[in-house]
Motif scaffolding. Structure first.
Motif, PDB file in Angstrom:
ATOM      1  N   ILE A 165       0.887  -1.155   0.000  1.00 27.44           N
ATOM      2  CA  ILE A 165       0.000   0.000   0.000  1.00 27.44           C
ATOM      3  C   ILE A 165       0.926   1.206   0.000  1.00 27.44           C
ATOM      4  N   LYS A 166       0.897   1.971  -1.074  1.00 27.82           N
ATOM      5  CA  LYS A 166       1.840   3.068  -1.286  1.00 27.82           C
ATOM      6  C   LYS A 166       1.513   4.249  -0.356  1.00 27.82           C
ATOM      7  N   PRO A 167       2.400   5.255  -0.294  1.00 27.82           N
ATOM      8  CA  PRO A 167       2.193   6.360   0.663  1.00 27.82           C
ATOM      9  C   PRO A 167       0.842   7.060   0.521  1.00 27.82           C
TER      10      PRO A 167
ATOM     11  N   TRP B 165      -4.554 -10.591  -7.712  1.00 27.77           N
ATOM     12  CA  TRP B 165      -4.277  -9.295  -7.072  1.00 27.77           C
ATOM     13  C   TRP B 165      -4.057  -8.216  -8.128  1.00 27.77           C
ATOM     14  N   ARG B 166      -3.377  -8.557  -9.214  1.00 26.65           N
ATOM     15  CA  ARG B 166      -3.203  -7.588 -10.321  1.00 26.65           C
ATOM     16  C   ARG B 166      -4.575  -7.176 -10.873  1.00 26.65           C
ATOM     17  N   THR B 167      -5.482  -8.132 -11.019  1.00 31.44           N
ATOM     18  CA  THR B 167      -6.830  -7.818 -11.511  1.00 31.44           C
ATOM     19  C   THR B 167      -7.562  -6.915 -10.515  1.00 31.44           C
TER      20      THR B 167
ATOM     21  N   VAL C 177      -5.469  -1.399 -13.759  1.00 28.90           N
ATOM     22  CA  VAL C 177      -4.283  -1.026 -14.539  1.00 28.90           C
ATOM     23  C   VAL C 177      -3.567   0.181 -13.927  1.00 28.90           C
ATOM     24  N   THR C 178      -2.314   0.361 -14.345  1.00 30.69           N
ATOM     25  CA  THR C 178      -1.411   1.371 -13.756  1.00 30.69           C
ATOM     26  C   THR C 178      -1.998   2.785 -13.776  1.00 30.69           C
ATOM     27  N   ASP C 179      -2.561   3.186 -14.911  1.00 30.85           N
ATOM     28  CA  ASP C 179      -3.043   4.567 -15.089  1.00 30.85           C
ATOM     29  C   ASP C 179      -4.452   4.700 -14.499  1.00 30.85           C
TER      30      ASP C 179
ATOM     31  N   ILE D  36      -9.211  -1.483  -7.214  1.00 27.67           N
ATOM     32  CA  ILE D  36      -8.718  -0.575  -6.171  1.00 27.67           C
ATOM     33  C   ILE D  36      -8.296   0.756  -6.796  1.00 27.67           C
ATOM     34  N   ARG D  37      -7.528   0.673  -7.878  1.00 29.06           N
ATOM     35  CA  ARG D  37      -7.093   1.918  -8.527  1.00 29.06           C
ATOM     36  C   ARG D  37      -8.286   2.655  -9.144  1.00 29.06           C
ATOM     37  N   GLY D  38      -9.199   1.918  -9.743  1.00 32.29           N
ATOM     38  CA  GLY D  38     -10.377   2.530 -10.351  1.00 32.29           C
ATOM     39  C   GLY D  38     -11.296   3.170  -9.328  1.00 32.29           C
TER      40      GLY D  38
ATOM     41  N   ASN E 204       2.592  15.850  -9.517  1.00 32.11           N
ATOM     42  CA  ASN E 204       4.016  15.952  -9.188  1.00 32.11           C
ATOM     43  C   ASN E 204       4.867  14.858  -9.833  1.00 32.11           C
ATOM     44  N   GLY E 205       4.553  14.532 -11.068  1.00 28.00           N
ATOM     45  CA  GLY E 205       5.404  13.597 -11.801  1.00 28.00           C
ATOM     46  C   GLY E 205       5.322  12.149 -11.402  1.00 28.00           C
ATOM     47  N   ALA E 206       4.399  11.804 -10.520  1.00 28.19           N
ATOM     48  CA  ALA E 206       4.272  10.397 -10.154  1.00 28.19           C
ATOM     49  C   ALA E 206       2.819   9.979 -10.273  1.00 28.19           C
ATOM     50  N   ILE E 207       2.599   8.821 -10.833  1.00 28.32           N
ATOM     51  CA  ILE E 207       1.256   8.264 -10.845  1.00 28.32           C
ATOM     52  C   ILE E 207       0.995   7.710  -9.447  1.00 28.32           C
ATOM     53  N   GLN E 208       0.018   8.290  -8.757  1.00 27.30           N
ATOM     54  CA  GLN E 208      -0.283   7.868  -7.392  1.00 27.30           C
ATOM     55  C   GLN E 208      -1.438   6.887  -7.462  1.00 27.30           C
ATOM     56  N   ASN E 209      -1.105   5.607  -7.370  1.00 31.91           N
ATOM     57  CA  ASN E 209      -2.129   4.601  -7.650  1.00 31.91           C
ATOM     58  C   ASN E 209      -2.308   3.578  -6.527  1.00 31.91           C
ATOM     59  N   ILE E 210      -2.042   4.025  -5.282  1.00 32.85           N
ATOM     60  CA  ILE E 210      -2.483   3.324  -4.057  1.00 32.85           C
ATOM     61  C   ILE E 210      -1.774   2.001  -3.739  1.00 32.85           C
TER      62      ILE E 210
HETATM   63  N1  LIG Z   1       4.895   9.464 -13.783  1.00 28.35           N
HETATM   64  C1  LIG Z   1       4.870   8.215 -14.225  1.00 28.35           C
HETATM   65  N2  LIG Z   1       4.884   7.215 -13.326  1.00 28.35           N
HETATM   66  C2  LIG Z   1       4.827   5.947 -13.803  1.00 28.35           C
HETATM   67  C3  LIG Z   1       4.807   5.655 -15.194  1.00 28.35           C
HETATM   68  N3  LIG Z   1       4.781   4.320 -15.369  1.00 28.35           N
HETATM   69  C4  LIG Z   1       4.802   3.803 -14.118  1.00 28.35           C
HETATM   70  N4  LIG Z   1       4.821   4.759 -13.171  1.00 28.35           N
HETATM   71  C5  LIG Z   1       4.850   4.568 -11.708  1.00 28.35           C
HETATM   72  O1  LIG Z   1       5.733   3.481 -11.421  1.00 28.35           O
HETATM   73  C6  LIG Z   1       4.983   2.391 -10.858  1.00 28.35           C
HETATM   74  C7  LIG Z   1       5.550   1.085 -11.375  1.00 28.35           C
HETATM   75  O2  LIG Z   1       5.328   0.998 -12.758  1.00 28.35           O
HETATM   76  P1  LIG Z   1       4.847  -0.361 -13.424  1.00 28.35           P
HETATM   77  O3  LIG Z   1       5.552  -1.513 -12.798  1.00 28.35           O
HETATM   78  O4  LIG Z   1       4.961  -0.186 -14.895  1.00 28.35           O
HETATM   79  O5  LIG Z   1       3.260  -0.399 -13.100  1.00 28.35           O
HETATM   80  P2  LIG Z   1       2.427  -1.284 -12.047  1.00 28.35           P
HETATM   81  O6  LIG Z   1       3.044  -2.645 -12.043  1.00 28.35           O
HETATM   82  O7  LIG Z   1       1.024  -1.272 -12.570  1.00 28.35           O
HETATM   83  O8  LIG Z   1       2.505  -0.586 -10.716  1.00 28.35           O
HETATM   84  C8  LIG Z   1       3.530   2.654 -11.257  1.00 28.35           C
HETATM   85  O9  LIG Z   1       2.600   2.048 -10.419  1.00 28.35           O
HETATM   86  C9  LIG Z   1       3.475   4.151 -11.167  1.00 28.35           C
HETATM   87  O10 LIG Z   1       3.364   4.592  -9.812  1.00 28.35           O
HETATM   88  C10 LIG Z   1       4.810   6.766 -16.119  1.00 28.35           C
HETATM   89  O11 LIG Z   1       4.786   6.610 -17.352  1.00 28.35           O
HETATM   90  N5  LIG Z   1       4.848   8.011 -15.564  1.00 28.35           N
END
Ligand SMILES: Nc1nc2c(ncn2[C@@H]2O[C@H](COP(=O)(O)OP(=O)(O)O)[C@@H](O)[C@H]2O)c(=O)[nH]1
Ligand SMILES: [Mg+2]
Length: 138
Positions: free
Chosen positions: A9-11, A85-87, A91-93, A102-104, A112-118
């Protein structure tokens, strides 16, 4: 197949008080929480964990975000828990993560340049073994 995965569980998840909800989803699915630890991430651990992302332009954004507060790390076990768990994460975005995941359901758009996805979850049996070794030394 009975297996183990590494999850985090990320920050953002910890700061927003979502630890119980995330762990509850694992328990709802009858996955077993085998180990659990709250900690601050060091630069060393982060670079080992995200070895494949260290060279990316956005790595500094990830580093700032991931070290901005404590995370909760754990090992979960159960049948096909790695893919399940991945399901459950989605997805990442967060823009593309489906409602119900969970992400949805909880993640905010990029800031701030980071995808904050929990949450994090190992993406394969090899990653699970590697990450459990890095974080729990077993
Ligand atoms: N800003 C930014 N962060 C990213 C990007 N790709 C991945 N991340 C971050 O890095 C983490 C790890 O990336 P990845 O292993 O590809 O995705 P995950 O396995 O779905 O978490 C992601 O969960 C995001 O927090 C990107 O293109 N831009
Ligand atoms: Mg990943």
């Amino acid at each position: 197949m009975q297996e183990q995965t590494f999850f985090m569980i990320k920050p953002d998840g910890v700061k927003r008080g979502l630890v119980g909800k995330v762990l509850g989803r694992l328990e709802n699915r009858d996955f077993r929480i085998e180990d659990l630890q709250m900690r601050m991430i060091t630069r060393e651990l982060l670079e080992a964990h995200y070895a494949d992302l260290v060279d990316k332009s956005f790595f500094e954004g990830i580093a700032t975000f991931m070290m901005s507060g404590p995370v909760v790390t754990g090992i979960a076990s159960g049948p096909d828990v790695i893919k399940s768990w991945r399901t459950m994460m989605g997805v990442t975005d967060p823009v593309l993560a489906l409602p119900g995941t969970i992400r949805g359901d909880f993640a905010r758009a990029q800031e701030n340049g980071a995808i904050q996805n929990i949450v994090h979850g190992s993406d394969s049996p090899e990653s699970a073994r590697r990450e459990i070794q890095i974080w729990f030394g077993k």
